[in-house]
Design a protein around this motif. Structure first.
Motif, mmCIF file in Angstrom:
data_model
loop_
_atom_site.group_PDB
_atom_site.id
_atom_site.type_symbol
_atom_site.label_atom_id
_atom_site.label_comp_id
_atom_site.label_asym_id
_atom_site.label_seq_id
_atom_site.Cartn_x
_atom_site.Cartn_y
_atom_site.Cartn_z
ATOM 1 N N LEU A 80 0.442 13.315 -5.395
ATOM 2 C CA LEU A 80 0.663 12.666 -4.070
ATOM 3 C C LEU A 80 -0.093 11.684 -4.266
ATOM 4 N N PHE A 81 -1.678 12.144 -4.593
ATOM 5 C CA PHE A 81 -2.287 10.920 -4.309
ATOM 6 C C PHE A 81 -1.581 9.586 -4.885
ATOM 7 N N MET A 82 -1.416 9.668 -6.321
ATOM 8 C CA MET A 82 -0.851 8.976 -6.961
ATOM 9 C C MET A 82 0.054 8.301 -7.163
ATOM 10 N N GLY A 83 1.217 9.241 -6.073
ATOM 11 C CA GLY A 83 2.086 8.626 -5.779
ATOM 12 C C GLY A 83 2.272 8.000 -4.338
ATOM 13 N N PHE A 84 1.399 8.245 -3.604
ATOM 14 C CA PHE A 84 1.454 7.649 -2.650
ATOM 15 C C PHE A 84 0.962 5.960 -2.958
ATOM 16 N N HIS A 85 -0.457 6.443 -4.239
ATOM 17 C CA HIS A 85 -0.620 4.413 -4.217
ATOM 18 C C HIS A 85 0.429 3.670 -4.988
ATOM 19 N N ARG A 86 1.126 4.351 -5.664
ATOM 20 C CA ARG A 86 1.768 3.383 -6.638
ATOM 21 C C ARG A 86 3.544 2.899 -5.438
ATOM 22 N N ILE A 87 3.982 4.047 -4.370
ATOM 23 C CA ILE A 87 4.858 3.525 -3.329
ATOM 24 C C ILE A 87 4.332 2.926 -2.970
ATOM 25 N N PHE A 88 3.195 1.666 -2.578
ATOM 26 C CA PHE A 88 2.614 0.823 -1.623
ATOM 27 C C PHE A 88 2.156 -0.306 -2.841
ATOM 28 N N GLU A 89 2.275 -0.280 -3.931
ATOM 29 C CA GLU A 89 1.500 -0.918 -4.893
ATOM 30 C C GLU A 89 2.350 -2.344 -5.034
ATOM 31 N N ASN A 90 3.605 -2.725 -4.994
ATOM 32 C CA ASN A 90 4.821 -3.653 -4.919
ATOM 33 C C ASN A 90 5.142 -4.312 -3.898
ATOM 34 N N VAL A 91 4.700 -3.724 -2.399
ATOM 35 C CA VAL A 91 4.976 -4.030 -1.163
ATOM 36 C C VAL A 91 4.553 -5.030 -0.558
ATOM 37 N N PRO A 92 4.651 -6.667 -0.673
ATOM 38 C CA PRO A 92 3.558 -7.648 -0.387
ATOM 39 C C PRO A 92 2.334 -7.420 0.890
ATOM 40 N N GLU A 93 1.448 -7.956 0.583
ATOM 41 C CA GLU A 93 0.707 -7.788 1.734
ATOM 42 C C GLU A 93 0.970 -8.653 3.399
ATOM 43 N N ARG A 94 2.197 -9.258 3.314
ATOM 44 C CA ARG A 94 2.019 -10.460 3.377
ATOM 45 C C ARG A 94 3.973 -10.821 3.612
ATOM 46 N N ASP A 95 4.714 -11.189 4.709
ATOM 47 C CA ASP A 95 5.891 -11.065 3.912
ATOM 48 C C ASP A 95 6.473 -12.749 4.081
ATOM 49 N N PRO A 96 7.286 -13.235 3.343
ATOM 50 C CA PRO A 96 7.154 -15.219 3.543
ATOM 51 C C PRO A 96 6.447 -15.534 4.429
ATOM 52 N N LEU A 97 6.903 -14.917 5.867
ATOM 53 C CA LEU A 97 6.551 -15.400 7.080
ATOM 54 C C LEU A 97 5.146 -15.588 7.329
ATOM 55 N N GLY A 98 4.369 -14.578 6.705
ATOM 56 C CA GLY A 98 3.043 -14.704 6.844
ATOM 57 C C GLY A 98 2.837 -13.255 7.352
ATOM 58 N N ARG A 99 3.679 -12.187 7.987
ATOM 59 C CA ARG A 99 3.244 -11.121 8.907
ATOM 60 C C ARG A 99 2.739 -9.851 8.156
ATOM 61 N N LEU A 100 2.069 -9.257 8.453
ATOM 62 C CA LEU A 100 1.706 -8.534 7.953
ATOM 63 C C LEU A 100 2.346 -6.529 7.986
ATOM 64 N N GLN A 101 2.282 -6.215 6.720
ATOM 65 C CA GLN A 101 3.232 -5.135 6.058
ATOM 66 C C GLN A 101 2.133 -3.745 5.774
ATOM 67 N N VAL A 102 3.150 -2.551 5.609
ATOM 68 C CA VAL A 102 2.623 -1.145 5.986
ATOM 69 C C VAL A 102 1.638 -1.516 4.228
ATOM 70 N N LYS A 103 0.336 -1.074 3.706
ATOM 71 C CA LYS A 103 -0.026 -1.212 2.609
ATOM 72 C C LYS A 103 -0.515 -0.510 1.597
ATOM 73 N N ASP A 104 -0.461 0.766 2.395
ATOM 74 C CA ASP A 104 -1.305 2.513 2.151
ATOM 75 C C ASP A 104 -1.123 3.528 2.742
ATOM 76 N N TYR A 105 -1.488 3.991 2.727
ATOM 77 C CA TYR A 105 -0.492 5.775 3.140
ATOM 78 C C TYR A 105 -1.690 5.699 4.646
ATOM 79 N N LEU A 106 -2.910 5.528 4.583
ATOM 80 C CA LEU A 106 -3.476 5.668 5.641
ATOM 81 C C LEU A 106 -3.061 5.583 6.525
ATOM 82 N N THR A 107 -2.899 3.163 6.273
ATOM 83 C CA THR A 107 -1.961 3.325 7.710
ATOM 84 C C THR A 107 -0.375 3.772 7.625
#
Length: 404
Positions: A70-97
Motif C-alpha cells: 500500500l505504501f508503494m502503491g499510494f506513492h506511485r499513484i501520485f507520481e504522474n500528477v503534476p505539481e500544478r495544472d497549466p494555470l498554476g493551480r496546486l494539485q493533490v500530490k501525496d497520500y497525506l494531503t
C-alpha cells in the motif's frame, strides 16, 4: 439572482472539455471548475494544518504506512500528477494531503452553488489517479476498499444527522433558495415539506435528498394500460441496447459490466438474453425514489457491492409483470461513486401496482437500468434526447411501450 450569489464569469482556458463524472451534474462539466474547487480545499487544510485525527482516516493512514504494498502503491499513484495544472493551480500530490482532505469532507454536506456543484469530493480528489493504470490497481485493492467503506459509513452517518441540515436554507448557497428551486419546479406542491418550519421540516441532508412525494402527487402514467411500461425513476435517458447477449458490455458508473455481471450471475439472467437494456441517470436535483414500471409480482430482490464498494453499490428487483407478454423484467438501481445506500422497500411475493414505490437511494444513485426479455419490443413514445424520463405525469416524461 442576487449579485452576491454570482461567481466571476469563467473566461476560458485549456480545460473546456467535459469529463465523464459530469454526467448527471454530480461534478462540474469543466475540469477548470474542479481545479478551482480543489485549490480552495487545499487552502483550507493548509490554513488549519489539518492533523489526521479521525479514527477511520487515521486507521487508513496507519495501514498505508505499515504495509509495503500500500505504501508503494499510494506513492506511485501520485507520481504522474503534476505539481500544478497549466494555470498554476496546486494539485493533490501525496497520500497525506489526500487523507487530510478526506477527513475534512467527512463533516461537510453538499452545498448548492449557483456556478457549479461538486457532489463527489472524494472522487474529485482522486480524478487523476483513477484515470491511470497504477491508480486503478491500488484502488481496487480489497483492503483499500475496506477503508473507503469505513470512511463513507462515517460520512453517511453525518449526512443522515441534523448536523448536515446547515445546507438546507433559503440563502444564496442553500438548497431551499429561490435560485436552487428553479431546478426543482413545484417543489412545495410536490414533496412533503413545511416551508414554515426550520429547514422546511427536513431533519438532515439525506432526508431532503430522499424526500417523499405528497399523497396524490405525480400519479403514474396510464395506470390501467398494461402495455405501457413507465420509467422507474425521475431520470434522463443515457443509452439503450437491444438483442443483448450473455457477455455484452454495458457501461454502468464508468465500469464495464456484462449482462450476467449486472445481474450478479443470477440464474434469472438467462431470461434476458436477446432482450433490451434501458439505462438512464439521475441528477442531484431529481427525486431519488424508485417506482415500479409495471404491475406485477416481485420475484426476487438483491442488494450487492460486487466490485469497488464505492463505485457500484447496486439493488436488483425482479418483477413478473401481470401482462404475460412483458413477463419477467428487472430494475437495477446503481449507487453513487461515493456514499450511497440502495434501500429496497418491497419483498418477494409482494404484488406491486404500476407507479408504486419500490425503493430509494440515500445520497447516491446516479443511474438505473430496466432489463427486459426478448419478447418485449420497446418503442419510445417521446424523444430520448432531451426529455427527463419520469413515471410521473406532471414531469416531462419518456414512456416506453411494449409492443404485444
Amino acid at each position: 439572482m442576487p449579485p452576491e450569489c454570482l461567481a466571476p464569469e469563467y473566461v476560458g482556458s485549456l480545460f473546456d472539455v467535459p469529463i465523464p463524472m459530469s454526467v448527471g451534474d454530480w461534478v462540474p462539466d469543466r475540469p477548470d471548475h474542479l481545479n478551482d474547487w480543489i485549490q480552495e480545499m487545499l487552502k483550507d487544510i493548509d490554513k488549519d494544518g489539518c492533523p489526521i485525527t479521525h479514527p477511520a482516516v487515521l486507521e487508513f493512514k496507519n495501514d498505508i504506512e505499515s504495509d509495503p504494498e500500500l505504501f508503494m502503491g499510494f506513492h506511485r499513484i501520485f507520481e504522474n500528477v503534476p505539481e500544478r495544472d497549466p494555470l498554476g493551480r496546486l494539485q493533490v500530490k501525496d497520500y497525506l494531503t489526500m487523507l487530510s482532505l478526506f477527513q475534512r469532507f467527512m463533516g461537510d454536506a453538499p452545498s448548492w452553488n449557483p456556478r457549479f456543484l461538486v457532489f463527489l469530493p472524494f472522487t474529485t480528489v482522486l480524478q487523476w489517479p483513477m484515470s491511470m493504470s497504477n491508480g486503478f490497481t491500488i484502488l481496487i485493492n480489497r483492503r483499500v476498499n475496506d477503508h473507503f467503506r469505513k470512511i463513507f459509513a462515517v460520512w453517511l452517518k453525518f449526512l443522515a444527522s441534523s448536523q448536515s441540515n446547515y445546507v438546507l436554507h433559503e440563502g444564496c448557497d442553500g438548497w431551499l433558495s429561490p435560485e436552487a428551486m428553479e431546478n426543482m419546479p413545484k417543489f412545495k406542491e410536490t414533496f412533503v415539506c413545511d416551508p414554515g418550519e426550520p429547514h422546511w421540516g427536513f431533519t438532515s441532508w439525506n432526508h431532503f435528498f430522499a424526500r417523499e412525494l405528497r399523497p396524490g402527487a405525480r400519479p403514474p402514467s396510464n395506470p390501467d394500460d398494461d402495455r405501457i411500461i413507465t420509467s422507474a425513476c425521475e431520470s434522463k435517458f443515457l443509452r439503450k441496447a437491444f438483442s443483448v447477449t450473455t457477455r455484452d458490455q454495458f457501461w454502468m458508473k464508468n465500469q464495464p459490466y456484462s449482462l450476467v455481471h449486472m445481474l450478479n450471475n443470477d440464474p434469472l439472467a438467462s431470461s434476458f438474453v436477446g432482450g433490451t437494456v434501458y439505462q438512464a441517470f439521475l441528477s442531484p436535483y431529481y427525486y431519488h425514489r424508485w417506482h415500479s414500471p409495471v404491475e406485477g409480482t416481485v420475484v426476487k430482490t438483491q442488494g450487492q457491492q460486487p466490485f469497488l464498494s464505492h463505485v457500484a453499490t447496486r439493488a436488483l428487483i425482479f418483477i413478473q409483470a401481470r401482462n404475460p407478454n412483458i413477463g419477467l423484467m428487472c430494475f437495477i438501481g446503481v449507487g453513487m461513486v461515493e456514499v450511497s445506500t440502495c434501500d429496497i422497500t418491497v419483498e418477494p411475493g409482494q404484488v406491486v401496482k404500476k407507479g408504486q414505490e419500490i425503493g430509494t437511494l440515500h445520497f447516491g444513485g446516479s443511474t438505473h437500468c430496466l432489463v427486459f426479455g426478448p419478447q418485449v419490443k420497446l418503442e419510445f413514445l417521446n424523444s430520448t434526447n432531451e426529455v427527463i424520463p419520469a413515471q410521473l405525469l406532471d414531469c416531462p416524461i419518456d414512456r416506453v411501450e411494449a409492443h404485444l
